[in-house]
Design a protein around this motif. Structure first.
Motif, PDB file in Angstrom:
ATOM      1  N   GLY A 289      12.777  58.493  13.370  1.00 22.98           N
ATOM      2  CA  GLY A 289      12.965  59.217  12.115  1.00 22.98           C
ATOM      3  C   GLY A 289      12.554  58.443  10.876  1.00 22.98           C
TER       4      GLY A 289
ATOM      5  N   GLY B 161       9.155  57.268  10.573  1.00 20.55           N
ATOM      6  CA  GLY B 161       7.698  57.234  10.480  1.00 20.55           C
ATOM      7  C   GLY B 161       7.021  56.269  11.424  1.00 20.55           C
TER       8      GLY B 161
ATOM      9  N   SER C   7       1.360  66.968  12.045  1.00 16.00           N
ATOM     10  CA  SER C   7       1.291  66.177  10.803  1.00 16.00           C
ATOM     11  C   SER C   7       0.087  65.244  10.810  1.00 16.00           C
ATOM     12  CB  SER C   7       2.533  65.302  10.651  1.00 16.00           C
ATOM     13  OG  SER C   7       3.587  66.035  10.203  1.00 16.00           O
TER      14      SER C   7
END
Ligand SMILES: CC(C)(COP(=O)(O)OP(=O)(O)OC[C@H]1O[C@@H](n2cnc3c(N)ncnc32)[C@H](O)[C@@H]1OP(=O)(O)O)[C@@H](O)C(=O)NCCC(=O)NCCS
Length: 170
Positions: free
Chosen positions: A89, A91, A130
């Motif tokens: 969480g 990155g 993403s």
């Protein structure tokens, strides 16, 4: 990397990391766990297309394994991604993926990335969607291996995500 991971270092694995990669895969409880032998072999033969994140003691806390497809050597197939629960969480998986793609693009030239995702793995879907957004690439999805192809009991289908085009020298 963000400040949250300033103490982590991303580099390529050695054979000595194979055991840690096997443990990370086992502890993820999501990934298919392959034999310990396969992670050792991977760290020997596919180190150039694999990335590990190490903590201050040099211990792997995350990894991305990949290979260049023999029939399409400018396509990086990302096989497994795992990040230790304590480091999620923040990155790290995204940084591992970006680092690996940048390194592979510099050394081999890359035009596409592929991976397979089982339906419902939201974190993995987000990670790769993403990635595509950051790199201005499209995502094509199709079932690669349907449930019926697996010989060892019920297995979710594996959906191929093909992400491209990538700039060959990212
Ligand atoms: C999937 C996994 C590698 C993500 O690691 P991570 O370091 O926490 O991921 P990041 O912090 O880099 O996040 C990447 C993206 O995924 C999203 N994400 C991460 N965990 C999520 C979760 N549990 N639910 C929804 N989205 C999630 C993040 O918000 C981020 O998206 P954004 O860029 O749009 O904000 C980690 O959860 C893991 O090891 N899971 C078990 C193994 C697995 O499923 N591997 C993937 C299959 S190969």
């Amino acid at each position: 990397m963000t400040a949250a991971q300033a103490d982590l270092q991303i580099d390529r694995p050695t054979v000595a990391d194979g055991a840690a990669l096997w443990r990370l895969a086992r502890d993820s409880r999501t990934l298919d766990l392959n034999s310990s032998y396969s992670y050792l072999l991977w760290c020997r033969d596919f180190a150039a297309t694999t990335a590990v994140a190490r903590d201050g003691h040099g211990e792997p806390v995350g990894f991305v394994t990949g290979y260049l497809r023999p029939d399409r050597p400018r396509t990086l197939l990302v096989w497994q991604v795992a990040v230790d629960g304590a480091h999620r969480g923040r990155g790290l998986a995204a940084a591992l993926l970006d680092g690996l793609v940048a390194r592979t693009a510099a050394e081999h030239g890359l035009t596409a990335l592929e991976t397979t995702i089982t339906p419902g793995n939201t974190a993995s879907e987000r990670l790769f969607t993403s990635f595509a957004e950051r790199h201005g690439a499209r995502v094509e999805r199709e079932v690669l291996f349907g449930t019926g192809l697996f010989p060892d009991g019920p297995h979710d289908p594996e959906v191929l995500y093909r992400i491209g085009p990538l700039s060959p020298s990212l």
